[in-house]
Design a protein around this motif. Structure first.
Motif, short mmCIF file in Angstrom:
data_model
loop_
_atom_site.label_atom_id
_atom_site.label_comp_id
_atom_site.label_asym_id
_atom_site.label_seq_id
_atom_site.Cartn_x
_atom_site.Cartn_y
_atom_site.Cartn_z
N ALA A 11 76.24 8.23 -46.23
CA ALA A 11 75.09 7.94 -45.37
C ALA A 11 74.20 6.91 -46.05
O ALA A 11 74.01 6.95 -47.27
CB ALA A 11 74.30 9.21 -45.09
N ASN A 12 73.70 5.98 -45.27
CA ASN A 12 72.71 5.01 -45.75
C ASN A 12 71.47 5.12 -44.87
O ASN A 12 71.58 5.19 -43.64
CB ASN A 12 73.27 3.59 -45.69
N ALA B 153 72.63 5.67 -41.05
CA ALA B 153 74.02 5.35 -40.74
C ALA B 153 74.88 6.40 -41.45
O ALA B 153 74.73 6.60 -42.66
CB ALA B 153 74.37 3.96 -41.22
N ILE B 154 75.76 7.08 -40.70
CA ILE B 154 76.44 8.23 -41.29
C ILE B 154 77.91 8.30 -40.86
O ILE B 154 78.25 7.98 -39.72
CB ILE B 154 75.70 9.54 -40.92
N GLU B 155 78.75 8.66 -41.81
CA GLU B 155 80.15 9.01 -41.54
C GLU B 155 80.53 10.09 -42.55
O GLU B 155 79.67 10.59 -43.27
CB GLU B 155 81.05 7.78 -41.66
N SER C 79 75.68 -1.10 -40.76
CA SER C 79 75.63 -0.52 -39.41
C SER C 79 74.20 -0.46 -38.87
O SER C 79 73.99 -0.50 -37.66
CB SER C 79 76.24 0.88 -39.42
N LYS D 149 77.54 11.61 -36.21
CA LYS D 149 76.13 11.42 -35.84
C LYS D 149 75.65 12.51 -34.90
O LYS D 149 74.57 13.08 -35.08
CB LYS D 149 75.93 10.03 -35.22
N SER E 217 80.27 2.20 -39.11
CA SER E 217 80.46 2.92 -40.38
C SER E 217 79.16 3.59 -40.81
O SER E 217 78.15 3.53 -40.09
CB SER E 217 80.90 1.93 -41.48
N GLY E 218 79.21 4.19 -42.00
CA GLY E 218 78.00 4.76 -42.60
C GLY E 218 77.36 3.81 -43.59
O GLY E 218 76.45 4.20 -44.33
N GLU F 206 71.25 5.58 -50.60
CA GLU F 206 72.59 5.91 -50.14
C GLU F 206 72.92 7.33 -50.60
O GLU F 206 72.63 7.69 -51.74
CB GLU F 206 73.62 4.91 -50.70
N GLY G 236 76.67 5.65 -36.30
CA GLY G 236 77.92 5.71 -37.04
C GLY G 236 79.11 5.91 -36.12
O GLY G 236 78.96 6.01 -34.90
#
Length: 361
Positions: free
Chosen positions: A143-144, A137-139, A241, A209, A236-237, A158, A204
């Motif tokens: 990122a997670n 999950a990235i913004e 998400s 992304k 979201s990141g 994270e 994201g």
């Protein structure tokens, strides 16, 4: 795929060859305390007190006391007391742990084999091992990452980077963004080396992304094999998400045979039926059993932990519910409590049913 070498379940005995992680998970949910297993194993033998001992291969039979599933090491640990083995090296009652893994060959002895346990082994015979999915999950600057298997969602880490706005300095913005992407890529490649990952999902908001895949998609590889990556919309990141794209069916669209995604979808369907309050959703063992006896159950959802921990009386009740469901062309779904859908099902009494028609109990 698991191989059945010898089947005498009418008299309590089944010998199998384990092939993959799916096989270990099936056995994890089938092996119960007081069962017995027999197989080749390694045991440390100490001849004299104070000696470090030597590791010797031998054939042992133990009475099962505890079973532990170690998914990320492809191992099933079965702990119990020895009831048979070479008298020169072991004594009855001593404890031993079998470390079962792909290529292990074991014989299982049960007082009673339930029909559904045998069916689950049979269904697994033609099933291929499913690779894992790595989710990112990235913004901007966040990122997670998490690892998805058929049975679990495991957060990895994270990654954060304070990226200045584009107005600050275009060059500085690009440098910070590139460093952020590089850090994310490093975590991905470390996990590609450790786990059998077949797909990378990057999710994201906005363009991040797609931009990440454009920049590094051809660098995410295991050996000479470039791992496929897909971009999905998410809010979201944050780690939430990843749960989001799992629950909304987006991952299932890209990997239709992925069990954890199917579990999420069927759990969502149950919650929707329950929310409509139309009498087409039931939960709890008593209600589910009554509906199954009536032939009303279209989908029966059950937590794996319930199968593993039920005493003989409850297990007989559960078995009757499973049989009645399948006899009337309903589907049984066993959900792992290591994933979000299984956790959610636990709060509904560990067993629930989606019905074909309204039932008023």
């Amino acid at each position: 795929m698991m191989q059945v070498i010898f089947d005498n379940t009418k008299n309590g005995e089944l010998k199998v060859l384990i092939d993959c992680l799916d096989d270990l998970w099936v056995l994890y949910n089938i092996l119960q305390p007081e069962d017995q297993i027999k197989g080749r194993t390694i045991r440390r033998v100490v001849k004299r007190e104070g000696d470090p001992g030597i590791r010797k291969p031998m054939t042992l039979t133990i009475t099962v006391e505890k079973v532990e599933f170690h998914e990320f090491t492809n191992r099933l640990r079965v702990l119990g007391a020895i009831i048979d083995g070479p008298e020169d090296y072991v004594s009855t009652g001593q404890h031993h742990t079998f470390n079962l893994e792909p290529t292990s060959k074991i014989t299982i002895f049960k007082e009673k084999w339930y029909r559904n346990d045998i069916q689950r082994i049979r269904r697994n015979l033609d099933k291929k091992e499913n690779s894992m999915i790595l989710c990112v999950a990235i913004e901007s600057g966040l990122a997670n990452l998490a690892l998805l298997s058929n049975y679990s969602l495991t957060p990895i880490t994270e990654v954060k980077e304070n990226i200045p706005g584009k107005r600050y300095k275009k060059q500085a913005h690009k440098e910070y963004l590139t460093r952020f992407y590089e850090n994310v890529k490093q975590v991905i490649n470390e996990n590609l080396e450790r786990h059998p990952i077949g797909l990378i999902i990057v999710c994201g908001p906005g363009y991040f992304k797609e931009h990440f895949i454009e920049e590094f998609g051809d660098q995410l590889k295991l050996g000479n094999q470039i791992i496929q990556s897909r971009a999905l919309n998410a809010s979201s990141g944050e780690i939430s998400s990843i749960y989001e794209v799992l629950r909304n069916g987006a991952i299932a669209n890209h990997k239709v045979d992925f069990k954890i995604a199917q579990d999420e979808m069927i759990m969502n369907e149950f919650v929707e039926h329950l929310g409509k309050d139309q009498g087409t959703a039931m939960y709890g063992i008593e209600q589910s059993q009554l509906c199954a006896q009536m032939g009303a159950v279209e989908h029966l959802l059950i937590c794996d932990v319930l199968l593993r921990t039920a005493d003989s009386t409850l297990r007989t009740q559960i078995e009757s519910t499973l049989n009645d469901t399948e006899k009337n062309r309903g589907e049984v779904h066993i959900l792992s409590t290591a994933n979000p859908a299984g956790e959610q099902l636990e709060s509904y009494g560990k067993i629930a049913a989606i019905l074909r028609y309204k039932v008023d109990l």
